[in-house]
Structures are given as C-alpha cells and as structure tokens.
Design a protein around this motif. Structure first.
Motif, PDB file in Angstrom:
ATOM      1  N   GLU B  78       0.832  -1.212   0.000  1.00  0.00           N
ATOM      2  CA  GLU B  78       0.000   0.000   0.000  1.00  0.00           C
ATOM      3  C   GLU B  78       0.864   1.258   0.000  1.00  0.00           C
ATOM      4  O   GLU B  78       0.488   2.271  -0.573  1.00  0.00           O
ATOM      5  N   GLU B  79       2.008   1.167   0.648  1.00  0.00           N
ATOM      6  CA  GLU B  79       2.925   2.319   0.677  1.00  0.00           C
ATOM      7  C   GLU B  79       3.507   2.558  -0.724  1.00  0.00           C
ATOM      8  O   GLU B  79       3.668   3.698  -1.155  1.00  0.00           O
ATOM      9  N   VAL B  80       3.787   1.440  -1.413  1.00  0.00           N
ATOM     10  CA  VAL B  80       4.320   1.572  -2.780  1.00  0.00           C
ATOM     11  C   VAL B  80       3.249   2.170  -3.676  1.00  0.00           C
ATOM     12  O   VAL B  80       3.511   3.083  -4.468  1.00  0.00           O
ATOM     13  N   ARG B  81       2.004   1.652  -3.521  1.00  0.00           N
ATOM     14  CA  ARG B  81       0.901   2.118  -4.379  1.00  0.00           C
ATOM     15  C   ARG B  81       0.650   3.613  -4.193  1.00  0.00           C
ATOM     16  O   ARG B  81       0.463   4.351  -5.147  1.00  0.00           O
ATOM     17  N   GLY B  83       2.759   5.783  -3.009  1.00  0.00           N
ATOM     18  CA  GLY B  83       3.975   6.583  -3.195  1.00  0.00           C
ATOM     19  C   GLY B  83       4.627   7.012  -1.886  1.00  0.00           C
ATOM     20  O   GLY B  83       5.649   7.697  -1.889  1.00  0.00           O
ATOM     21  N   THR B  84       4.017   6.617  -0.757  1.00  0.00           N
ATOM     22  CA  THR B  84       4.556   7.072   0.532  1.00  0.00           C
ATOM     23  C   THR B  84       5.832   6.329   0.939  1.00  0.00           C
ATOM     24  O   THR B  84       6.532   6.779   1.838  1.00  0.00           O
ATOM     25  N   LEU B  85       6.120   5.218   0.242  1.00  0.00           N
ATOM     26  CA  LEU B  85       7.371   4.501   0.559  1.00  0.00           C
ATOM     27  C   LEU B  85       8.576   5.419   0.290  1.00  0.00           C
ATOM     28  O   LEU B  85       9.575   5.373   0.999  1.00  0.00           O
ATOM     29  N   GLU B  86       8.425   6.275  -0.726  1.00  0.00           N
ATOM     30  CA  GLU B  86       9.504   7.217  -1.053  1.00  0.00           C
ATOM     31  C   GLU B  86       9.750   8.178   0.112  1.00  0.00           C
ATOM     32  O   GLU B  86      10.888   8.564   0.379  1.00  0.00           O
ATOM     33  N   LEU B  87       8.661   8.540   0.810  1.00  0.00           N
ATOM     34  CA  LEU B  87       8.814   9.421   1.981  1.00  0.00           C
ATOM     35  C   LEU B  87       9.593   8.704   3.077  1.00  0.00           C
ATOM     36  O   LEU B  87      10.468   9.290   3.717  1.00  0.00           O
ATOM     37  N   TRP B  88       9.257   7.415   3.273  1.00  0.00           N
ATOM     38  CA  TRP B  88       9.978   6.645   4.286  1.00  0.00           C
ATOM     39  C   TRP B  88      11.452   6.536   3.930  1.00  0.00           C
ATOM     40  O   TRP B  88      12.323   6.645   4.793  1.00  0.00           O
ATOM     41  N   LEU B  89      11.728   6.296   2.636  1.00  0.00           N
ATOM     42  CA  LEU B  89      13.124   6.112   2.221  1.00  0.00           C
ATOM     43  C   LEU B  89      13.932   7.405   2.356  1.00  0.00           C
ATOM     44  O   LEU B  89      15.153   7.366   2.477  1.00  0.00           O
ATOM     45  N   ALA B  90      13.222   8.542   2.310  1.00  0.00           N
ATOM     46  CA  ALA B  90      13.925   9.824   2.446  1.00  0.00           C
ATOM     47  C   ALA B  90      13.967  10.296   3.904  1.00  0.00           C
ATOM     48  O   ALA B  90      14.647  11.272   4.214  1.00  0.00           O
ATOM     49  N   ALA B  91      13.240   9.614   4.770  1.00  0.00           N
ATOM     50  CA  ALA B  91      13.171  10.042   6.180  1.00  0.00           C
ATOM     51  C   ALA B  91      14.411   9.563   6.945  1.00  0.00           C
ATOM     52  O   ALA B  91      15.027   8.569   6.565  1.00  0.00           O
ATOM     53  N   PRO B  92      14.761  10.287   7.997  1.00  0.00           N
ATOM     54  CA  PRO B  92      15.930   9.847   8.793  1.00  0.00           C
ATOM     55  C   PRO B  92      15.591   8.645   9.670  1.00  0.00           C
ATOM     56  O   PRO B  92      15.556   8.731  10.894  1.00  0.00           O
TER      57      PRO B  92
END
Lengths: 310, 245
Positions: B78-81, B83-92
């Motif tokens: 669901e995160e991939v769908r 687009g929020t996975l990108e936010l996680w990958l950019a988060a510290p």
C-alpha cells in the motif's frame, strides 16, 4: 555545502544520470530542468538519499548519504513528484506524526507546525482529511512535510505539476519565501516555472549536464546578438542613421507611429548599449518613452541548449 | 529504539481506525465463530477436546493465513501504491527500524483480532447452560502458538510483499508463501514426517497441531523465533535493495 562529483546512476544497462558534477550553496534556488527522461527525478532522488548512486560522490555539509545516512537525510526536506501522503489522516495528524518520525520533541513539533501552517497557508484545512483536499492543497501538505524539520536543504520534485496557474504562483511565492538560509533544489520540466524562481539552472539531457548557469548566463550563451527596443520621439531616418553608428550595434530596424519611432537595435552579445543610447538621445534632443531589453524566453533558450531550434 | 516505538505506534493506530481492518477482523471473527459452531455440531458426542474444536481444523488455519495476508498488505504494497514509501526512504529512519516498527504493528493487530477466540468457550458454556470447566491454560497456550505462527507468517508476508508493488499480486504471493510453509510436509520425503527432527521446524502444520492441543514445544518456539528473525532480516535487505533498484 552540496558537492556532487561524477555522480552516475544506472538502471540495468541504461544510465539515467552520467557523470553529474556540480556544487551549490545555501541561498541558492537550483533548478534541474530538461525534457522528460533527462534524469531530473533520478537526480532529485539521489540527492534526497532515496536512491543510492552507482558511482560518484555526493555530500551535504560533509555528510555522505552512504556513510552517514541518517544525519544526511536529517538535513533534507524532500517533496516527491506526486506529493504522496497518507490520505486517511488529517493534516494536523500527518504533520504531528511526521515531526515525530523526524525525531522532534513535542514542544518543538507544535512550534514548527504552527510555522509551516502559516508559511504554506494550510490553516483553513488543518482538520480535514488529506484525501479530501484539492491537488493544490495536497501539494502544500507535501511542502509543509518537507519543511517541518526546518531543513538546510529542500529538494522539490515537480512542485507545481498538475496545479492551475494561481496555485502554481502560490507555490512559487512560498518557495521564494523559504530561500533565506537554505538551499532549494527544484526538479521541473516546466522551464517557465523555473524562471523567476531559480537563481541557477542545471540543464540535463539524456542524463548528462549540458549547461549550468543563471538564466541570464544561459541566455547569453545562445545566439550571437541581444536586442534592445526603444520608443524615441525624433526623425525616423535620423534615428536610424545615428543608432547605426553606436558601438556594438549590428542592425537597426525602425517602425512605429509618425511621431514616436520604435527602434529595435541588435547588438553584440554580452554588451550593454543603454548608456550610449541615452547619451545619444541627450545629444540629439530626443525624448525616450520606453526602453527595454528583449530577452528570449527561457524555454527557447533551453531548447537551443538542448540542440533544438533557437 | 524510540523510532521503532514511534513507527509501531503510528502504524498500529493508523490501521486500527481504518474501516478495512475493522471489516477484515469482523469477517475473520465471524468465520472462525461459524467454524467453531460447525465443529461443535459435527463432533458432538465424540471424545474431542474443546481446544481442538476451536483451533484444530485445517479450515481455521487457512482462515488465519488469509487474514494475516490481508493485514500484512498494510505494510509495504500500500505504501508503494500510494507513493509514501519514497517518503519513508527519504526520512531519517533506518530500514530495520521501519521493518521492525511495521512488523510490531501488524503483529499487534493480529493479536487484537484473534482475542475474540478466547470468548468462544465461555459463550458455549453459557449456551449449553451446563457448568463445565473451561480449559483456560490450553486455550491461552493455543492462542500463544497462534500468535507465534501468525508472527512468522506476517514476517514472511512482509518479505514477500516487498517484492511486489501492487496489493493483489502481493496478497496472492503472501498467501501462497504461507500455504507452502503450512504444507511443506507434503513436499518433503516421507521419513521426515515419521521421524521429525529438524524437519519439524519447517512444518507449520505440525506445530499448529501441537499448539492446538495446548502443547507448547520449545522446538516450535525456537523455530518460530528463528524464522521470524530470518524473514525480518530478509525484509530489511529487500528494503535496502529498493535504493539500488
């Protein structure tokens, strides 16, 4: 502050970014421009630490995204291309939770939230679910999330994509307000959006950097001449003859009304003939009611740099 | 660990108030309740323990597997769908913190959703209006086993779901991987099932059978904990791989 040296990123056998090298300082608004598929989004993701480079070096204040991943990412506020968000959350919840993820204490979170709500104009929809917001407001929520930790660097991928002109203008104004004390990198394929916002442009084409400079520097690199247009009250033939004698002027065209002559002067690139024209007008007793430099539109300049028609 | 706690809390609360979780938990409870009622009805008069009626049927474990697959989908597809996975990958946030936080949230959601199973025995006693002792120790042992097995399935689900980018294929893959783990017995040589040594560790169906009878086997505990640790580690590596893809 931001140093990028020979950054390369491959997907399979294809290079999305090839040998990208540049550096940037705080106070700059750096525009990554180029056609679709030129590597803007890949560059933004590499800079944000979302992707790892295949080769090359990248650092922010001496921090590497590979060696000091957490410290590096803590320096950055990132707005991805589609401004994704957890739609079922309210704006307040989203921002509070994101602040917690950034490791901010509650007191600071509240202060920061108050500040970003004001900067991004989100107060009216604080209690609304994100999935019910318009595209423009969702973009503002994304911007607020990127800004929440007060990062030293902001990376915004297509921040005005899909917005109407009014919303785009609001986002541009917000970005300009945020410039103080931070580096902002904007990846956009809308060159007209970059103009007036970006202090410097990196033009990408097929993963390579083809030009780097301020919008005016890029303009000067294309075409051999620049154009100055003036409206002068005087004798048409005399205006033509005298203007032609000015230093660096290569061509003169005259037109306009009987009394007011509209004169277009093509002069050599990199020269400024405005002072000479004023002195000539004073000497000849002409009146000038308009004087402006005709600057080629930035999209045309970029197209020219990319090898298209100037 | 504070970031893990924060991610866990966030993911748990976010999912808990989602209609999809409430709906799937309600369906799971209703189906397991019906299954229990059917088992009681079909096997009345036979010498079968209450625990086996409650946890002992294959259908029950297929329901568990289906529900765990649905709940696990909340983690990454669901995160991939969205687009929020990108936010996680950019988060510290470190990858292991994200995986562990999400896993803890999913596991707690499963625990919460299976708690109604403990109510069925008192309900049956109340319906029959006959005083008989409720085997609480066996029921809680079986529930603990169920939570352990569901934890392993959730860890497998997270790893498998990270490979798929859309929810439906991810669901099918997670369900298939769970089925494979459950019925691994059918794919291994016969002698292993007769003299199970290390083979027991990979045979979820045998473990499920033991737990259902209220038997806590330390081999099963070790196997489940090791399996969970392995698949969580695999999930971390797969998440790191997303930065390279």
């Amino acid at each position: 502050m931001m140093t990028v040296v020979q950054l390369t990123r491959r997907f399979g056998g294809r290079s999305a970014i090839q040998d990208l090298t540049f550096s940037a300082c705080e106070g700059e608004i750096l525009g990554l421009v180029g056609p679709n598929g030129s590597g803007k989004t890949t560059t933004a993701r590499l800079l944000a630490g979302v992707l790892e480079p295949t080769s090359g070096h990248l650092s922010l204040y001496g921090r590497s995204p590979l060696r000091d991943a957490i410290e590096y990412r803590a320096l950055i506020g990132y707005l991805p291309e589609t401004a994704p968000a957890w739609g079922e959350l309210r704006v307040r919840e989203q921002l509070m939770q994101w602040a917690a993820i950034q490791g901010m204490p509650l007191r600071r979170s509240l202060l920061q939230m108050e500040w970003v709500l004001g900067v991004c104009g989100l107060e009216p929809c604080l209690e609304r679910r994100i999935e019910t917001l318009s595209r423009g407001y969702r973009q503002r929520v994304g911007l607020a999330m990127a800004l929440l930790s007060n990062p030293k660097v902001m990376i915004l991928d297509e921040p005005t994509a899909g917005l109407d002109p009014l919303q785009s203008e609001t986002i541009r104004e917000t970005i300009l307000r945020l410039r103080q004390g931070r580096l902002i990198v904007i990846a956009t394929h809308r060159v007209e959006d970059a103009e007036g916002v970006c202090t410097r442009l990196l033009v990408l084409h097929q993963g390579r950097l083809v030009a780097d400079g301020t919008p005016d520097e890029l303009r000067r690199r294309t075409g051999k001449t620049e154009t100055l247009t003036a409206e002068i009250r005087g004798c048409r033939e005399l205006v033509r003859e005298r203007c032609r004698s000015l230093l660096f002027v290569e061509a003169v065209e005259v037109g306009g009304e009987e009394e007011w002559v509209r004169v277009t002067l093509r002069h050599r690139r990199g020269t400024d003939i405005r002072a000479d024209l004023f002195r000539l007008a004073v000497r000849e007793g002409w009146e000038i009611r308009e004087l402006r430099e005709e600057r080629p539109p930035l999209p045309r300049v970029i197209a020219s740099l990319l090898g298209g028609s100037p | 660990m504070s970031r893990v706690r924060m991610i866990w809390k966030r993911e748990f609360l976010r999912a808990l108030f989602q209609p999809s979780y409430a709906f799937s938990a309600a369906v799971f409870t209703a189906m397991t309740g019906l299954n229990f009622w059917k088992q009681v009805h079909d096997q009345s008069g036979q010498d079968v323990t209450l625990n086996l009626l409650l946890f002992g049927s294959l259908f029950f474990w297929v329901l568990v597997l289906l529900w765990v697959s649905v709940v696990t989908l909340r983690t990454f597809p669901e995160e991939v769908r969205s687009g929020t996975l990108e936010l996680w990958l950019a988060a510290p946030v470190r990858e292991w913190e994200l995986v562990l936080g999400k896993f803890a949230a999913v596991w707690l959601l499963i625990v919460l959703g299976t708690l109604p199973l403990a109510v069925y025995a008192p309900l049956l006693r109340w319906a029959e209006a006959q005083p008989w002792p409720i085997p609480w120790v066996e029921i809680w042992t079986a529930l603990a086993g169920l939570w352990g097995i569901a934890g392993l399935l959730a860890a497998v689900g997270m790893a498998v779901a990270l490979v798929f980018e859309t929810p439906l294929p991810a669901f099918l893959a997670v369900f298939s991987a769970g089925l494979l783990l459950f019925f691994a017995e059918s794919f291994v040589p016969f002698r292993w099932t007769v003299t199970p040594r290390w083979g027991y560790s990979v045979m979820l169906i045998q473990q499920a059978g033991d737990w259902s009878r209220g038997v806590a086997d330390t081999r099963s505990l070790v196997a489940l904990a090791t399996g969970m640790a392995f698949f969580l580690f695999l999930s971390v590596r797969l998440l790191q791989l997303k930065r390279l893809r």
